[in-house]
Structures are given as C-alpha cells and as structure tokens.
Design a protein around this motif. Structure first.
Motif, PDB file in Angstrom:
ATOM      1  N   VAL A  80       0.842  -1.206   0.000  1.00 44.52           N
ATOM      2  CA  VAL A  80       0.000   0.000   0.000  1.00 44.52           C
ATOM      3  C   VAL A  80       0.874   1.253   0.000  1.00 44.52           C
ATOM      4  N   LEU A 111       0.967   4.028  -2.922  1.00 43.85           N
ATOM      5  CA  LEU A 111       0.419   5.329  -2.549  1.00 43.85           C
ATOM      6  C   LEU A 111       1.469   6.436  -2.575  1.00 43.85           C
ATOM      7  N   LEU A 158      -6.655  -3.128   3.814  1.00 42.20           N
ATOM      8  CA  LEU A 158      -6.706  -2.472   2.506  1.00 42.20           C
ATOM      9  C   LEU A 158      -5.784  -3.191   1.523  1.00 42.20           C
ATOM     10  N   VAL A 187      -8.054  -4.995  -1.170  1.00 42.26           N
ATOM     11  CA  VAL A 187      -8.252  -4.042  -2.275  1.00 42.26           C
ATOM     12  C   VAL A 187      -6.954  -3.815  -3.055  1.00 42.26           C
ATOM     13  N   CYS A 188      -5.933  -3.384  -2.343  1.00 42.57           N
ATOM     14  CA  CYS A 188      -4.647  -3.072  -2.975  1.00 42.57           C
ATOM     15  C   CYS A 188      -3.805  -4.344  -3.054  1.00 42.57           C
ATOM     16  N   PRO A 192      -5.326  -5.378  -8.551  1.00 39.38           N
ATOM     17  CA  PRO A 192      -5.877  -4.566  -7.454  1.00 39.38           C
ATOM     18  C   PRO A 192      -7.215  -3.948  -7.850  1.00 39.38           C
ATOM     19  N   LYS A 193      -8.090  -3.812  -6.857  1.00 39.46           N
ATOM     20  CA  LYS A 193      -9.439  -3.277  -7.112  1.00 39.46           C
ATOM     21  C   LYS A 193      -9.449  -1.770  -6.881  1.00 39.46           C
ATOM     22  N   CYS A 194      -8.761  -1.055  -7.754  1.00 39.59           N
ATOM     23  CA  CYS A 194      -8.586   0.385  -7.563  1.00 39.59           C
ATOM     24  C   CYS A 194      -9.910   1.142  -7.528  1.00 39.59           C
ATOM     25  N   CYS A 247     -11.054   1.534  -4.105  1.00 39.31           N
ATOM     26  CA  CYS A 247     -10.067   2.037  -3.143  1.00 39.31           C
ATOM     27  C   CYS A 247     -10.459   3.425  -2.617  1.00 39.31           C
ATOM     28  N   ARG A 254      -7.867   6.197  -3.836  1.00 37.73           N
ATOM     29  CA  ARG A 254      -7.378   6.105  -5.223  1.00 37.73           C
ATOM     30  C   ARG A 254      -7.016   7.470  -5.801  1.00 37.73           C
ATOM     31  N   CYS A 293      -3.336   8.299  -5.048  1.00 33.18           N
ATOM     32  CA  CYS A 293      -2.367   7.207  -5.201  1.00 33.18           C
ATOM     33  C   CYS A 293      -1.325   7.571  -6.258  1.00 33.18           C
ATOM     34  N   ARG A 301      -1.242   5.131  -9.273  1.00 32.69           N
ATOM     35  CA  ARG A 301      -2.342   5.323 -10.206  1.00 32.69           C
ATOM     36  C   ARG A 301      -2.112   6.595 -11.034  1.00 32.69           C
TER      37      ARG A 301
END
Length: 290
Positions: A124, A128, A168, A172-173, A178-180, A183, A186, A189, A192
């Motif tokens: 993470v 991030l 997280l 998610v991450c 990853p399920k951005c 998030c 997001r 990030c 991203r």
DNA sequence: CACACGTGGTA
DNA sequence: TTACCAAGTGT
C-alpha cells in the motif's frame, strides 16, 4: 477473524500471527480453531512433546514454525509467568517472533501503539507514496520511518490504523489485479497517477520441483501420519514393496517415492530435518520429536 | 543481504 | 501446466 475479537486472548493472537506467516487466512482458520480448543493457554502446549505441535500443524507449511511456537510456549512459561508478554522487546525475544509478529501481537492483543509493517502495508505504501507497483524485495529502514510517521498518536486509533491499512492491502490493494475502483484513497495514489507502471523487477519465484524442500515436505507428510519410527530404508523403497501402498501412510510414502529423488538428495533432506529438530532418531528410525 | 524454508489456490 | 503468491523468520 476470531483472533481480532475482543474476547480472543493474547495467546490466540500469537498463535494466529505465527500461523499467518506466509500462509493464507482461509487455510489457517480451521487449524487455529483446533489449536485453541486443544491448547487454550501457552502452558497447555508447553507440556506436550514438540512433535505434537508439528503433527497438529498439519499442512500449513513451514513446520519449523510449529516447533518455534512450541518453544515460545515453553519460554512464556519459564520467563514470563505463563503470560504472553505485552512488551515489544520481550515478544521479539521469543522463538519464531520477528519484528512484524512482535509489533502485531503488542498492537492487536494488547492495544499498544506499534509500527506494524507487513507485506500488505508495504505494498500500500509503495503504491500510494512511491508510485511503484511493488515494494522493494527487502524491508528498508526508510519504509519503517515512513510507516512510523504515518501512525496515529492515539494508541487505540493506531491499532485500527494498522489493521485497516493491512486489510486495505489484503482485500483491495492486492498484488495482482488490485481493485482500484473500490479504493478509498485512489485519488491520491502515486502509482495510479503515474499510470500504474509495471514492477521494475520480476520477483524470482521460489523453486520447488526437484528441490530439497520438496523432498523434506514429502518426508514430513509421511512422519505426520506415522505412529512408529520410520527406518531410512523405507524412504528409499517403492511403497508396493512395503505392503500398504493404498492407504494411510502408504499415500505420502508413494508420493515421496514418485519424486524419484536422488539418494543423496533424500539423505540431505533427512539430515536437514534432523538438524532443524523437525525429526529425531529413535529405535533406528525417524520420527517427529518426542 | 541473499537464501532456505511448505503448501495449495489462482490466473 | 507453469508461475506467482500468501498477515516472515533465522542465518
């Protein structure tokens, strides 16, 4: 998870954290339930032979963890009055407890403010703040400083923070896919924002097929089911020659034989297990430590 | 610091 | 089927 319940004793938290080292939650759950039912306190485990811990570890993997958890239970009885210590340094002195587990137990079992850094939290933070797909192969001092600086001042809040960032990363991450879209952070990030660049290095997978490790695993599978010492010759022979190929111990014995490992490799595996204390010699054969 | 250490699920 | 990977630790 049951080990996050307020009713879970520190011992339950310690057992869970050791079991969760490199092993997924879904596989840990049933074994953890059985352990806590059978050994509700450290002293209950400590008075068992170490081999019982290894046997009931089942197929969680890395059976040396079971050995160390047993040793930790003994140490808790000898040096800590039978209570799992709450202090980071004392936890760290226990066998099988490293920096992550010591911080996790102090935080989650005792509500202490600790900098917990596991692989999820590292990932993470890497995405991030560093904008990279994955954290570096090894945990760095800079990462610890970053995590320490992020930790809320209030102890209670810090515990939730640690658990939350870990979740997280776990849900998610994730490492892959990853399920951005789900998030909560997001929009800030760095990874991203940079267009989700791929990892700068490819993690080298752990070799398995044909390794000593695979042979050790096969030997341990036999010994977990054995109710008597197994002579070294028996590890070498085809199970059909032994007369019990179709059931019980014959199954893992056959699996070991199918590996078709070189005699010196089997020898190396047996010597290694002995060296690690995962097996012992008794009446001319190998068995789990009694 | 790189490496060894188990196991089974998933893509 | 292969390869990655899952709440690391000890050497």
């Amino acid at each position: 998870m049951p080990w996050r319940s307020a009713a879970c004793p520190p011992w339950g938290v310690l057992v869970s954290e050791i079991m969760l080292q490199q092993t997924p939650v879904v596989r840990v759950l049933p074994v953890w339930e059985e352990w806590l039912r059978r050994w509700p306190e450290p002293a209950d485990l400590a008075r068992e032979p170490a081999g019982e811990a290894v046997r009931s570890w089942g197929r969680l993997g890395y059976p040396r963890r079971a050995l160390r958890l047993h040793a930790a239970a003994v140490a808790i009885g000898q040096d800590h009055g039978g209570q799992v210590p709450a202090d980071y340094a004392q936890l760290l002195s226990l066998p099988g407890v490293g920096s992550y587990t010591a911080a996790a137990v102090a935080a989650f079992a005792y509500g202490r403010r600790e900098t917990v850094v596991d692989t999820n939290i590292r990932r993470v933070h890497a995405r991030l703040f560093s904008g990279t797909a994955l954290p570096s192969p090894a945990l760095t001092a800079a990462e610890m400083r970053l995590a320490a600086g992020l930790l809320p001042d209030d102890a209670g809040t810090s515990v939730r923070w640690n658990a939350s960032v870990m979740e997280l990363g776990a849900l998610v991450c994730t490492a892959r896919a990853p399920k951005c879209s789900a998030c909560p952070v997001r929009e800030r990030c760095a990874w991203r924002a940079a267009g989700e660049p791929p990892p700068s290095y490819t993690p080298k997978g752990q070799a398995w097929h044909g390794t000593d490790r695979q042979v050790r695993g096969a030997v341990m599978a036999v010994l977990r089911l054995a109710d008597a010492p197994i002579p070294a010759e028996m590890f070498q022979q085809a199970p059909a020659d032994l007369g019990f190929e179709a059931s019980g111990i014959g199954v893992p014995l056959a699996a070991l034989h199918r590996l078709n490992s070189a005699p010196e490799q089997l020898e190396r595996a047996l010597a290694g297990l002995l060296e690690d204390g995962l097996t012992e010699l008794h009446q001319g054969g190998y068995r789990l430590p009694g």
